[in-house]
Design an enzyme around this catalytic site. Structure first.
Site, PDB file in Angstrom:
ATOM      1  N   ARG A  71       0.833  -1.202   0.000  1.00 37.13           N
ATOM      2  CA  ARG A  71       0.000   0.000   0.000  1.00 37.13           C
ATOM      3  C   ARG A  71       0.875   1.261   0.000  1.00 37.13           C
ATOM      4  NH1 ARG A  71      -3.719   1.918   4.981  1.00 37.13           N
ATOM      5  NH2 ARG A  71      -4.926   3.550   3.952  1.00 37.13           N
ATOM      6  N   HIS A  75       0.584   4.321  -2.578  1.00 34.85           N
ATOM      7  CA  HIS A  75       0.345   5.693  -2.138  1.00 34.85           C
ATOM      8  C   HIS A  75       1.493   6.617  -2.539  1.00 34.85           C
ATOM      9  CE1 HIS A  75      -3.006   5.051   1.081  1.00 34.85           C
ATOM     10  NE2 HIS A  75      -3.193   4.315   0.001  1.00 34.85           N
ATOM     11  N   ASN A 100      -2.338   7.651   5.324  1.00 34.58           N
ATOM     12  CA  ASN A 100      -1.034   7.006   5.496  1.00 34.58           C
ATOM     13  C   ASN A 100      -0.656   6.713   6.949  1.00 34.58           C
ATOM     14  OD1 ASN A 100      -0.602   7.144   2.704  1.00 34.58           O
ATOM     15  ND2 ASN A 100       0.349   9.170   2.842  1.00 34.58           N
ATOM     16  N   HIS A 197      -5.986  -5.894  -2.415  1.00 33.96           N
ATOM     17  CA  HIS A 197      -6.744  -6.038  -1.171  1.00 33.96           C
ATOM     18  C   HIS A 197      -6.966  -7.502  -0.804  1.00 33.96           C
ATOM     19  CE1 HIS A 197      -8.606  -1.705  -1.358  1.00 33.96           C
ATOM     20  NE2 HIS A 197      -7.326  -1.721  -1.033  1.00 33.96           N
TER      21      HIS A 197
END
Length: 328
Positions: A71, A75, A100, A197
């Site tokens: 992730r 990001h 975050n 996910h």
């Protein structure tokens, strides 16, 4: 998403070939302008091994770093491009922004950087370490490896305000498409990358709006009734918003296609996930990826490479940070 510093995101990939890396089938991408496979082959030949070993060590201590680092890379790339800016510490940096604050694995990146500076001072960028580590975490959870183009340089700017346009847990398919398209990624990339996910969790506060309306009744009719009851037990209306729930119910730590199967059964946890099944623009892609001969691993590797060269700084642009948490 933040501004993108180059036109790298519009690069057209050559055909992908299957090769063998470390005993596994691996996706080998075609050439990418400004980055390439084996960028450190002569300047730091042990670079990828050092990163892999650091990830393995971190994972053995805390497996939650796997979805955290994956992730983190996502990001990073979606804000100013894949420049390692998410790794910078300090007031009002990207790391402090809401999306975050629960990321894990920063210490793994720092550990790899420390070892690389001892072996090859000033050579390997933090942005490349993060891209390599993201690949390695997928492999550790059961996914297929791929060859990561390297040669990124590190950015010098990290602002929490630039994180505002990251994809959100309540986004419709249309909004998600707009955010991905702005960075040169198509609808298939969207559905494939969100398949990350298959590992990881979400806090109750990010999806409780689906479970209860203002009167305490169910708010989202697309949720399977049995699953709804399960989620309401895990995330009661006035409960702790920070309680974590697997994004891929029943298989939250294993890299597989059950995430897509769950969407087909009304068992997507996030609203932005479940709409991939209910929207006609994305449902056929979900159906393909959950099929018995799914190409999910191949597609994920290809989309990760496409994402990993968004807005990269190369050559004389950017810098090679001495430590990943601060600019030089």
């Amino acid at each position: 998403m933040g501004s993108v510093r180059s036109l790298c995101l519009f690069i057209t990939f050559l055909s992908c070939l299957i090769s063998s890396v470390h005993g596994q089938a691996a996706i080998r991408p075609g050439p990418v302008t400004g980055t390439r496979i084996g960028f450190y082959a002569t300047t730091c030949p042990t670079a990828e091994t050092i990163v892999r070993n650091a990830v393995n060590a971190g994972f053995s201590t805390d497996p939650r770093i796997a979805p955290g680092i994956l992730r983190m890379h996502f990001h990073d790339c979606f804000v100013q491009g894949c420049d390692g800016s998410i790794l910078i510490s300090g007031a009002n940096t990207e790391k402090t922004a809401g999306p975050n604050v629960n990321l894990r694995g920063f210490e793994v990146i720092d550990n790899a950087k420390t070892q690389l500076e001892a072996a090859c001072p000033g050579v390997v960028s933090c942005a490349d370490i993060l891209a390599l580590a993201a690949r390695d975490t997928v492999v550790l959870t059961g996914g297929t490896s791929w060859q990561v183009p390297t040669g990124r340089r590190d950015g010098r700017v990290s602002l929490a305000s630039n994180v505002n346009n990251l994809p959100g847990p309540r986004d419709s398919v249309a909004v998600q498409q707009q955010k991905f398209s702005a960075l040169g990624l198509n609808t298939r990339d969207l559905v494939v990358l969100v398949g990350g996910h298959t590992i990881g969790t979400a806090g109750c506060g990010t999806f409780r709006n689906r479970l209860f309306n203002s009167t305490g009744q169910p708010a989202d009719p697309t949720i399977d009734p049995t699953f709804l009851a399960q989620l309401q037990t895990q995330c009661p209306q006035n409960g702790d918003a920070s309680v974590r729930v697997d994004l891929d119910t029943g298989s939250g730590t294993t890299w597989d296609t059950s995430y897509y199967n769950n969407l087909s059964r009304g068992r997507g946890v996030l609203q932005s996930d479940q709409v991939l099944w209910t929207d006609p623009a994305t449902r056929p892609i979900v159906q393909q990826l959950m099929a018995p001969r799914s190409t999910f691993n191949f597609d994920f590797a290809r989309s990760m490479v496409r994402m990993s060269i968004i807005g990269v700084a190369t050559g004389a642009n950017g810098e090679i940070r001495r430590v990943c948490s601060a600019v030089n």
